[in-house]
Write an enzyme that holds these catalytic residues in place. Structure first.
Site, PDB file in Angstrom:
ATOM      1  N   GLY A 260      40.316   6.894 -10.322  1.00 43.26           N
ATOM      2  CA  GLY A 260      41.307   7.367  -9.325  1.00 43.26           C
ATOM      3  C   GLY A 260      42.546   6.267  -8.865  1.00 43.26           C
ATOM      4  O   GLY A 260      42.104   5.388  -9.258  1.00 43.26           O
TER       5      GLY A 260
ATOM      6  N   HIS B 296      38.199   8.847  -1.009  1.00 38.22           N
ATOM      7  CA  HIS B 296      38.563   7.463  -1.203  1.00 38.22           C
ATOM      8  C   HIS B 296      40.079   7.348  -1.353  1.00 38.22           C
ATOM      9  O   HIS B 296      40.843   6.458  -0.656  1.00 38.22           O
ATOM     10  CB  HIS B 296      37.879   6.924  -2.341  1.00 38.22           C
ATOM     11  CG  HIS B 296      38.255   5.596  -2.827  1.00 38.22           C
ATOM     12  ND1 HIS B 296      37.323   4.396  -2.775  1.00 38.22           N
ATOM     13  CD2 HIS B 296      39.313   4.946  -3.412  1.00 38.22           C
ATOM     14  CE1 HIS B 296      37.878   3.276  -3.140  1.00 38.22           C
ATOM     15  NE2 HIS B 296      39.048   3.760  -3.580  1.00 38.22           N
ATOM     16  N   GLU B 297      40.881   8.308  -2.266  1.00 38.06           N
ATOM     17  CA  GLU B 297      42.001   7.934  -2.550  1.00 38.06           C
ATOM     18  C   GLU B 297      43.208   8.535  -1.312  1.00 38.06           C
ATOM     19  O   GLU B 297      44.085   7.820  -0.904  1.00 38.06           O
ATOM     20  CB  GLU B 297      42.396   8.991  -3.736  1.00 38.06           C
ATOM     21  CG  GLU B 297      41.859   8.458  -5.001  1.00 38.06           C
ATOM     22  CD  GLU B 297      41.682   7.607  -5.460  1.00 38.06           C
ATOM     23  OE1 GLU B 297      42.697   6.288  -4.808  1.00 38.06           O
ATOM     24  OE2 GLU B 297      40.779   7.013  -6.208  1.00 38.06           O
TER      25      GLU B 297
ATOM     26  N   HIS C 181      43.433   5.783   1.009  1.00 33.96           N
ATOM     27  CA  HIS C 181      44.521   4.590   0.851  1.00 33.96           C
ATOM     28  C   HIS C 181      45.717   5.455   1.101  1.00 33.96           C
ATOM     29  O   HIS C 181      46.670   4.505   1.930  1.00 33.96           O
ATOM     30  CB  HIS C 181      44.559   4.874  -0.855  1.00 33.96           C
ATOM     31  CG  HIS C 181      43.789   3.813  -1.639  1.00 33.96           C
ATOM     32  ND1 HIS C 181      43.695   2.537  -1.295  1.00 33.96           N
ATOM     33  CD2 HIS C 181      42.566   4.069  -2.485  1.00 33.96           C
ATOM     34  CE1 HIS C 181      42.958   2.110  -2.089  1.00 33.96           C
ATOM     35  NE2 HIS C 181      42.337   2.753  -2.668  1.00 33.96           N
TER      36      HIS C 181
ATOM     37  N   GLN D  87      48.686   2.477  -3.770  1.00 32.57           N
ATOM     38  CA  GLN D  87      48.048   0.994  -4.554  1.00 32.57           C
ATOM     39  C   GLN D  87      49.385   0.631  -5.372  1.00 32.57           C
ATOM     40  O   GLN D  87      49.145  -0.503  -5.930  1.00 32.57           O
ATOM     41  CB  GLN D  87      46.937   1.517  -5.211  1.00 32.57           C
ATOM     42  CG  GLN D  87      45.603   1.856  -4.622  1.00 32.57           C
ATOM     43  CD  GLN D  87      44.455   2.456  -5.565  1.00 32.57           C
ATOM     44  OE1 GLN D  87      44.411   3.436  -5.738  1.00 32.57           O
ATOM     45  NE2 GLN D  87      43.561   1.357  -5.420  1.00 32.57           N
TER      46      GLN D  87
ATOM     47  N   CYS E 128      36.859  -0.326  -5.847  1.00 30.31           N
ATOM     48  CA  CYS E 128      38.261   0.020  -5.620  1.00 30.31           C
ATOM     49  C   CYS E 128      38.963  -0.950  -6.501  1.00 30.31           C
ATOM     50  O   CYS E 128      38.974  -2.207  -6.760  1.00 30.31           O
ATOM     51  CB  CYS E 128      38.678  -0.146  -4.398  1.00 30.31           C
ATOM     52  SG  CYS E 128      40.590   0.123  -3.745  1.00 30.31           S
ATOM     53  N   LEU E 129      40.143  -0.466  -7.220  1.00 35.72           N
ATOM     54  CA  LEU E 129      41.021  -1.313  -8.133  1.00 35.72           C
ATOM     55  C   LEU E 129      41.743  -2.314  -7.159  1.00 35.72           C
ATOM     56  O   LEU E 129      42.288  -3.340  -7.803  1.00 35.72           O
ATOM     57  CB  LEU E 129      41.874  -0.483  -8.836  1.00 35.72           C
ATOM     58  CG  LEU E 129      41.096   0.342  -9.973  1.00 35.72           C
ATOM     59  CD1 LEU E 129      42.372   1.513 -10.591  1.00 35.72           C
ATOM     60  CD2 LEU E 129      40.564  -0.546 -10.986  1.00 35.72           C
TER      61      LEU E 129
HETATM   62  O1  GNR Z   1      37.589   3.411 -10.056  1.00 37.29           O
HETATM   63  C1  GNR Z   1      37.149   3.623  -9.121  1.00 37.29           C
HETATM   64  N1  GNR Z   1      35.686   3.894  -8.823  1.00 37.29           N
HETATM   65  C2  GNR Z   1      35.342   4.540  -7.769  1.00 37.29           C
HETATM   66  C3  GNR Z   1      34.090   4.567  -7.514  1.00 37.29           C
HETATM   67  C4  GNR Z   1      33.581   5.108  -6.395  1.00 37.29           C
HETATM   68  C5  GNR Z   1      34.070   5.684  -5.310  1.00 37.29           C
HETATM   69  C6  GNR Z   1      35.449   5.686  -5.546  1.00 37.29           C
HETATM   70  C7  GNR Z   1      36.177   5.081  -6.664  1.00 37.29           C
HETATM   71  S1  GNR Z   1      37.878   5.164  -6.825  1.00 37.29           S
HETATM   72  C8  GNR Z   1      38.165   3.740  -7.933  1.00 37.29           C
HETATM   73  C9  GNR Z   1      39.585   3.533  -8.213  1.00 37.29           C
HETATM   74  C10 GNR Z   1      40.493   3.354  -7.108  1.00 37.29           C
HETATM   75  O2  GNR Z   1      40.413   2.131  -6.501  1.00 37.29           O
HETATM   76  N2  GNR Z   1      40.951   4.180  -6.365  1.00 37.29           N
HETATM   77  O3  GNR Z   1      41.612   4.297  -5.319  1.00 37.29           O
HETATM   78 NI    NI Z   2      40.569   2.402  -4.359  1.00 38.02          NI
END
Ligand code: GNR
Ligand code: NI
Length: 176
Positions: free
Chosen positions: A46, A133-134, A137, A51, A91-92
């Site tokens: 995601g 999660h997104e 952000h 980001q 998270c990236l």
């Molecule tokens: O790549 C991602 N893996 C992930 C694993 C578990 C819960 C959420 C994520 S999102 C993350 C990519 C990212 O940072 N999205 O904002």
């Molecule tokens: Ni993230």
């Protein structure tokens, strides 16, 4: 298509609250293409616009097994949520750090597509986790914000150390 730079914790720009998308034009399509390419190339499932330093309410994701089902959610809104699930998240923007986070199990989501058409979806499991999660952000929140201040500080120090090591290695390569 172009790959975009991903901001990393503790960059203050990651705390920006995104604004609604109100123009559904070619530049939005280009942004979504670039975000999708950036997500795949970083091996993420995601990516939120925040980001890549674009403070608009949109996110892309692909939680399919073969990474061949990209999705886009514009101006997402959670209409309803139920249950709880705990999932190990990464998270990236916080590379190399993983922690368990508790979130809703099922959500009913309303969003718009690239043409501005509204749709609703019921999401469960990883798809639901990823959207939550997104969407965090988009309001300037990272999964490490759910950790204690002590653990968040450990994360900050570990990332600093990783960056210093990477910079030092780059320098060594240059000298040799
Ligand atoms: O790549 C991602 N893996 C992930 C694993 C578990 C819960 C959420 C994520 S999102 C993350 C990519 C990212 O940072 N999205 O904002
Ligand atoms: Ni993230």
């Amino acid at each position: 298509m172009s790959k975009l730079n991903i901001l990393e914790f503790p960059d203050p720009r990651l705390t920006t609250v995104a604004r609604d998308v109100d123009t559904f034009d070619d530049s939005l399509k280009k942004l979504v293409q670039d975000m999708t390419e950036t997500m795949y190339s970083a091996n993420g499932i995601g990516l939120a616009a925040t980001q890549v330093n674009v403070h608009k309410r949109l996110l892309v994701l692909d939680v399919s097994e073969n990474q061949d089902q990209p999705r886009v959610y514009i101006n997402p809104q959670i209409l309803d949520s139920e249950g709880d699930q705990v999932h190990e998240e990464g998270c990236l923007s916080v590379p190399g750090i993983y922690a368990s986070v508790s979130r809703a199990e099922n959500i009913t989501l309303r969003a718009q597509d690239l043409d501005g058409n509204s749709f609703e979806e019921k999401l469960t499991g990883l798809h639901s986790v990823c959207v939550q999660h997104e969407m965090d952000h988009l309001i300037g929140r990272l999964f490490v914000d759910y950790l204690s201040p002590l653990k968040r500080n450990m994360v900050r120090k570990k990332l600093e150390k990783q960056r210093k090591t990477a910079a030092k290695e780059a320098e060594e390569h240059l000298v040799i």
